[in-house]
Design an enzyme around this catalytic site. Structure first.
Site, PDB file in Angstrom:
ATOM      1  N   HIS A 106       0.798  -1.173  -0.131  1.00  0.00           N
ATOM      2  CA  HIS A 106      -0.052  -0.026  -0.028  1.00  0.00           C
ATOM      3  C   HIS A 106       0.830   1.360  -0.098  1.00  0.00           C
ATOM      4  O   HIS A 106       0.509   2.281   0.706  1.00  0.00           O
ATOM      5  CB  HIS A 106      -0.977  -0.008   1.077  1.00  0.00           C
ATOM      6  CG  HIS A 106      -2.065  -0.964   1.020  1.00  0.00           C
ATOM      7  ND1 HIS A 106      -2.435  -1.633  -0.239  1.00  0.00           N
ATOM      8  CD2 HIS A 106      -2.887  -1.509   2.146  1.00  0.00           C
ATOM      9  CE1 HIS A 106      -3.499  -2.481   0.100  1.00  0.00           C
ATOM     10  NE2 HIS A 106      -3.642  -2.691   1.255  1.00  0.00           N
ATOM     11  N   HIS A 176      -9.801   2.083   0.042  1.00  0.00           N
ATOM     12  CA  HIS A 176      -9.795   1.050   0.747  1.00  0.00           C
ATOM     13  C   HIS A 176     -11.070   1.018   1.718  1.00  0.00           C
ATOM     14  O   HIS A 176     -10.910   0.937   2.911  1.00  0.00           O
ATOM     15  CB  HIS A 176      -8.360   0.720   1.785  1.00  0.00           C
ATOM     16  CG  HIS A 176      -8.052  -0.573   2.072  1.00  0.00           C
ATOM     17  ND1 HIS A 176      -8.890  -1.428   2.628  1.00  0.00           N
ATOM     18  CD2 HIS A 176      -7.058  -1.243   1.846  1.00  0.00           C
ATOM     19  CE1 HIS A 176      -8.345  -2.449   2.783  1.00  0.00           C
ATOM     20  NE2 HIS A 176      -7.117  -2.602   2.189  1.00  0.00           N
ATOM     21  N   GLU A 310     -12.001  -3.777  -3.792  1.00  0.00           N
ATOM     22  CA  GLU A 310     -11.048  -2.759  -4.103  1.00  0.00           C
ATOM     23  C   GLU A 310     -10.556  -2.853  -5.318  1.00  0.00           C
ATOM     24  O   GLU A 310      -9.931  -3.571  -5.980  1.00  0.00           O
ATOM     25  CB  GLU A 310      -9.488  -2.817  -3.087  1.00  0.00           C
ATOM     26  CG  GLU A 310      -9.929  -2.601  -1.656  1.00  0.00           C
ATOM     27  CD  GLU A 310      -8.733  -3.304  -0.914  1.00  0.00           C
ATOM     28  OE1 GLU A 310      -7.491  -2.797  -1.021  1.00  0.00           O
ATOM     29  OE2 GLU A 310      -8.881  -4.340  -0.298  1.00  0.00           O
TER      30      GLU A 310
END
Length: 345
Positions: A106, A176, A310
């Site tokens: 991420h 997210h 996502e």
């Protein structure tokens, strides 16, 4: 559309954080902050007409500053995992931070979800901008980013992504958000029904990184081509499910361009969420542990109390040649769009 902006707190670096609200004529609304462009609330009517907050969120800025689950955040520069944090681009090797087992996850320890963006309303849209400098978290190229949120009169949340770079780089952006269509903190989502328009997933190795192989969903717990309860097969004997202990996999979406990718619905609340995207993949994730930070109202978000859909390019895509390209070249513009439309069954 009614738009409001309120103070939400101040970071340790003395940056002011604001909470923005878009509310349509029916009273349904979304709340999004400029800290990480995070979705804090999505309040839509259930089958009885009662407004229901279907997005997990946290109580205050101090709690968000401790969040390690990217709750509601825009994730980047590269969402999901990069094996060993390594990639090569234009003959140069790059080593990124390792923050998830042996992987980069991420965007690193301080990804886009931990940054304060510039936010403003324009034409009933909420626009966030940020410059991500070359070398930030080890990535090449200076990126100019724009994230635009829209909220329609028929309860559709749209997210538009745009980015340009002055040097070749890699890019994978997503949001997210964690959803529970019975209301945040309202128990399990394992009885939610889900459909994903995907015939295969990308196979994971033991470190939860795609190997480059595709696994057909036919005859596996990953077959969501027809509506199925999330919990129906989640405890099935399956090597891929054992790796993460839950669904945490990239689905290879059928088709191209903006199209319907998934449907999530709850018979209990009567709320249906339809996801549209132009991205090639969708990460299905349902947290199988209690989230570390207490949610809005001091609620404990228990195992399987939410699900993430996502939209994305494929994890580790820079290291697998036959995956869709994640390279953004200097002078080019990246554009993408995802929508979550809420209705009643």
């Amino acid at each position: 559309m009614k738009t409001t902006k309120t103070a939400f707190g101040t970071t340790p670096e003395n940056q002011t954080v604001s909470l923005f609200r878009l509310e349509n004529a029916s009273g349904a609304y979304v709340e999004i902050m400029d800290y990480g462009c995070r979705i804090m609330s999505i309040c839509v009517p259930d089958k009885k007409g009662n407004l229901t907050d279907v997005a997990l969120g946290l109580e205050d800025l101090d709690t968000y500053l401790k969040d390690d689950a990217s709750l509601g955040a825009i994730v980047g520069r590269f969402a999901n995992r990069i094996a060993n944090g390594r990639f090569s681009l234009n003959g140069k090797d790059y080593q990124l931070a390792i923050n998830n087992g042996p992987n980069h996850l991420h965007g690193g320890p301080t990804g886009y979800g931990q940054r304060v963006w510039d936010g403003r309303f324009s034409d009933n849209k909420l626009i966030f901008t940020r410059t991500s400098p070359a070398g930030e978290e080890g990535y090449p190229g200076t990126l100019n980013l724009t994230i635009t949120y829209g909220w329609s009169e028929d309860n559709e949340l749209s997210i538009s992504y745009e980015a340009t770079t002055d040097a070749d780089t890699i890019l994978n952006l997503t949001n997210h958000a964690y959803f529970n269509l019975n209301g945040h903190g309202s128990g399990t989502v394992l009885n939610h029904e889900l459909r994903i328009d995907a015939d295969s997933i990308t196979e994971l190795n033991k470190d939860q990184v795609p190997t480059g192989n595709y696994i057909p969903v036919d005859g596996t717990p990953f077959d969501f081509r027809e509506l199925k309860e999330i919990g129906k097969d989640i405890e099935a004997e399956n090597e891929q499910l054992k790796i993460g202990g839950t669904y945490d996999h990239n689905f290879v979406l059928n088709g191209t361009g903006l199209r319907e990718a998934a449907v999530l619905q709850s018979k209990e609340s009567g709320i249906r969420m339809t996801c549209f995207t132009d991205q090639p993949g969708l990460q299905l994730y349902s947290a199988c542990y209690t989230l570390h930070q207490k949610g809005k109202g001091g609620i404990d978000y228990a195992p399987f109390s939410s699900v993430c859909l996502e939209t994305q390019h494929f994890p580790n895509g820079i290291n697998i040649d036959h995956f869709p390209s994640v390279v953004l070249k200097a002078g080019e513009t990246f554009k993408s769009q995802t929508m979550y439309h809420f209705s009643v069954m």
